[in-house]
Write a protein that holds these residues in place. Structure first.
Motif, mmCIF file in Angstrom:
data_model
loop_
_atom_site.group_PDB
_atom_site.id
_atom_site.type_symbol
_atom_site.label_atom_id
_atom_site.label_comp_id
_atom_site.label_asym_id
_atom_site.label_seq_id
_atom_site.Cartn_x
_atom_site.Cartn_y
_atom_site.Cartn_z
ATOM 1 N N ALA A 171 0.825 -1.205 0.000
ATOM 2 C CA ALA A 171 0.000 0.000 0.000
ATOM 3 C C ALA A 171 0.857 1.252 0.000
ATOM 4 O O ALA A 171 0.572 2.223 -0.715
ATOM 5 C CB ALA A 171 -0.918 -0.009 1.223
ATOM 6 N N LEU A 172 1.941 1.258 0.777
ATOM 7 C CA LEU A 172 2.838 2.414 0.803
ATOM 8 C C LEU A 172 3.506 2.621 -0.541
ATOM 9 O O LEU A 172 3.690 3.761 -0.996
ATOM 10 C CB LEU A 172 3.877 2.237 1.906
ATOM 11 N N ALA A 173 3.866 1.521 -1.192
ATOM 12 C CA ALA A 173 4.497 1.639 -2.506
ATOM 13 C C ALA A 173 3.512 2.176 -3.538
ATOM 14 O O ALA A 173 3.858 3.037 -4.354
ATOM 15 C CB ALA A 173 5.037 0.274 -2.945
ATOM 16 N N ALA A 174 2.275 1.697 -3.500
ATOM 17 C CA ALA A 174 1.270 2.172 -4.453
ATOM 18 C C ALA A 174 0.967 3.650 -4.253
ATOM 19 O O ALA A 174 0.702 4.379 -5.208
ATOM 20 C CB ALA A 174 -0.007 1.341 -4.322
ATOM 21 N N ALA A 175 1.007 4.108 -2.983
ATOM 22 C CA ALA A 175 0.716 5.514 -2.679
ATOM 23 C C ALA A 175 1.958 6.391 -2.787
ATOM 24 O O ALA A 175 1.879 7.578 -2.469
ATOM 25 C CB ALA A 175 0.116 5.629 -1.288
ATOM 26 N N GLN A 176 3.088 5.826 -3.242
ATOM 27 C CA GLN A 176 4.327 6.586 -3.446
ATOM 28 C C GLN A 176 4.756 7.295 -2.162
ATOM 29 O O GLN A 176 4.967 8.512 -2.114
ATOM 30 C CB GLN A 176 4.134 7.606 -4.574
ATOM 31 N N CYS A 177 4.938 6.490 -1.099
ATOM 32 C CA CYS A 177 5.256 7.047 0.218
ATOM 33 C C CYS A 177 6.722 6.863 0.596
ATOM 34 O O CYS A 177 7.070 6.966 1.788
ATOM 35 C CB CYS A 177 4.379 6.393 1.289
ATOM 36 N N ALA A 178 7.600 6.604 -0.365
ATOM 37 C CA ALA A 178 9.004 6.370 -0.034
ATOM 38 C C ALA A 178 9.624 7.577 0.663
ATOM 39 O O ALA A 178 10.326 7.446 1.678
ATOM 40 C CB ALA A 178 9.794 6.020 -1.296
#
Length: 623
Positions: free
Chosen positions: A463-470
């Protein structure tokens, strides 16, 4: 119920038809605690009531020179002292327990109602009023609940003193028995006026609280437009009105308190004067005079509880009324609820989401984008898709429709042919999740943020990767204290204030993706991020939600181009359906919303080459 047992496993279903009914319901729910408090109060006040008679017996023993009887009276005084001390301590303990448990029950009920209504609550009731109900009003309601048992115990003591004095010293007892009820009811004619003044004070205080709450919420905007002084002046005026109302209310309560002091004093003077004349005539003994004097002086203490119960009810009644008004709000209309039988059966998986009011259809397993020319309508439509009926300000079943036209009787949104309003609340919330355009992040670690009810099919990393939360994870890790190596253990401040608007928005989106509901409704999920990040987020949502129903309300071409299906809602109903590129070519209204074209630009875009040359010639000639 002990304080250690809080919170209640189930606070119950309140009687919210009126403030007094709500107070009565609270009292019935704490009968055990009230009886305990009443018993200890009767022990305490019984000791207080028995003290004058013991003193009178002691005086008689001294006058009659009977040391053995005086010794017995001394033992009786010790017992009375123990009863007064133990009863007072336990009365205070049980009364405070009743106060806290009643307040906790009300707070649980308010919290449950807030969770049930969601964001619709603050559109039906002002945010400041919700804060006032859940803080100051809760304390006032608890005050009345705990004061009832002490008042009843005080009444018991007064009756005991009057009856005992009638038998012990009949001539003086009759005077006291007649005078005490007069004192008890003397302030009753003033209570309505005192109550009205207190109501005015609380109403003005509630308005000031609402103004302060709204001002704080919009402080950043006010600073941007230079409106701080304007709203500060308004709050000063509101606070001065509260002060004046409080002074007027305090004057009335001071008058009531004065009556409760003056009248018992007059009764005491009367008893002493009349009793002294009786003692001089030899009609009563000295001990009887002392007992009567002590009894009247003792009555000052329980009589104060008449004033307290009047104040407690006066202050708690409007508080209970406000709490009942909040607790009586429902997700559905009362008329529908009265004819509805059992909750509907949960729809089968893979059903379409359909809104009969607007005609919006979101096919199962597809990525549907919705474009609305009115941002407010988009927000209300998002809530409606989640099973929240739009309120009267925004259009509901009993008010104007979303387009501002005639009232409609459209049913709620259907999922697989089943109305969401007919489902149990937990079921509806599990099936459809709505993320509004201003989601809230609570304080805690990132791991706690993602500890939400979920299907388990989507982990937090995906989910973090899909939301571009890096970059968000890097920022949290940099601000974390030494020893924290995992960004999931980094703490988020209240409402994520240490993060930018785009970072908060992406974390909220990731949290919504983790839940993996059957239907996910997103209202402008990328409005605070740049175009490059937005494009990657659109790809991430489409990939992660493949095979699941997703509805996004947005006007960004980057999101719309990734959608399987785009719906244009204009005037409160569906105006066009197609792909993003199809609607750009054939629907001027869609193009105006998405590309922000003016009317003149749309007219020029529709002209042929010959017509365009003529327009350009006209422009050159006019120049």
């Amino acid at each position: 119920m002990q304080i250690s047992d809080l919170p209640y496993p189930d606070p119950g279903v309140p009687d919210a038809r009126s403030g007094p009914r709500f107070l009565l319901w609270l009292g019935r729910g704490q009968l055990g605690g009230q009886l305990k408090s009443l018993c200890w109060g009767m022990l305490h006040f019984g000791g207080v009531a028995g003290l004058p008679y013991a003193v009178g017996l002691g005086v008689d023993a001294v006058v009659d020179r009977e040391p053995n009887r005086l010794l017995l009276v001394g033992g009786l005084l010790v017992l009375i002292g123990v009863a007064i001390s133990v009863g007072d301590a336990m009365l205070h303990r049980t009364a405070v327990t009743n106060w806290i448990t009643a307040a906790a029950r009300v707070q649980q009920l308010l919290a449950r109602k807030t969770a049930e209504l969601g964001s619709a609550l603050t559109r039906r009731v002002a945010a400041g009023e919700v804060v006032a109900v859940s803080t100051g009003d809760v304390e006032k309601i608890g005050w009345f609940v705990e004061a009832v048992s002490r008042f009843l115990a005080a009444v018991f003591a007064i009756v005991l003193v009057c009856v005992g004095l009638v038998f012990y010293a009949p001539e003086l007892g009759v005077v006291v028995a007649v005078g005490v009820p007069v004192i008890a009811v003397a302030a009753l004619p003033l209570l309505p006026r005192a109550t009205r003044r207190a109501d005015v004070q609380r109403e003005k205080a509630g308005r000031a609280t609402e103004l302060a709450s709204d001002t704080v919420a919009g402080l950043r905007v006010l600073r941007g437009i230079g409106g701080e002084e304007l709203f500060l002046g308004r709050y000063r005026e509101a606070s001065q009105e509260v002060r004046k109302a409080a002074v007027r209310s305090a004057r009335m309560w001071a008058l009531i308190s004065a009556i409760q002091v003056v009248l018992p004093g007059l009764l005491l003077i009367t008893v002493v004067w009349y009793g002294a004349s009786l003692a001089l005539d030899g009609r009563i003994a000295v001990g009887e005079l002392v007992a009567a004097f002590s009894a009247v002086a003792t009555l000052l203490y329980p009589l104060r509880h008449f004033e307290e119960i009047a104040m407690a009810y006066s202050f708690s009644r409007p508080s209970a009324q406000r709490a009942a008004r909040v607790l009586s709000l429902t997700r559905t209309d009362p008329a529908e609820r009265s004819v509805r039988a059992e909750p509907a059966v949960e729809p089968a998986a893979g059903g379409d989401l359909y809104d009969p009011r607007t005609g919006l259809l979101a096919p199962a397993g597809r990525f549907t984008a919705v474009v609305c020319g009115d941002p407010d309508l988009a927000g209300r439509l998002a809530e409606r898709l989640g099973g929240h009926p739009m309120d009267e300000q925004g259009g509901d079943r009993d008010g104007d429709d979303a387009a501002g036209g005639e009232a409609t009787d459209a049913p709620s949104v259907l999922l697989g042919g089943v109305a969401l309003d007919d489902l149990e609340l937990d079921t509806a919330r599990r099936l459809v999740l709505v993320q509004d355009k201003d989601p809230v992040l609570l304080s805690g670690t990132l791991r706690e943020l993602f500890d939400v009810p979920a299907s388990g099919a989507v982990d937090s990393a995906a989910a973090l990767a899909a939301a571009q939360c890096a970059d968000v994870l890097d920022a949290l890790l940099q601000s974390a204290p030494d020893g924290v190596d995992d960004p999931m253990d980094a703490r988020i401040t209240e409402r994520g204030r240490s993060l930018s608007g785009g970072q908060r928005q992406r974390l909220a989106l990731a949290r919504s993706l983790v839940t993996d509901p059957e239907v996910l409704v997103l209202d402008e999920p990328t409005s605070a991020v740049d175009s490059h990040t937005e494009a990657r987020i659109a790809d991430g949502i489409a990939a992660l939600r493949a095979g699941r129903t997703t509805v996004v309300l947005a006007s960004s071409p980057l999101l719309l181009d990734r959608a399987d299906r785009v719906v244009l809602v204009d005037g409160g109903t569906v105006a066009a359906v197609g792909t993003h590129r199809e609607l750009l070519h054939r629907e001027p209204r869609y193009r105006a919303v998405v590309t922000r074209e003016t009317d003149e630009e749309q007219r020029l875009a529709g002209l042929g080459m010959t017509e365009l040359e003529e327009v350009l010639t006209e422009i050159e000639e006019s120049a």
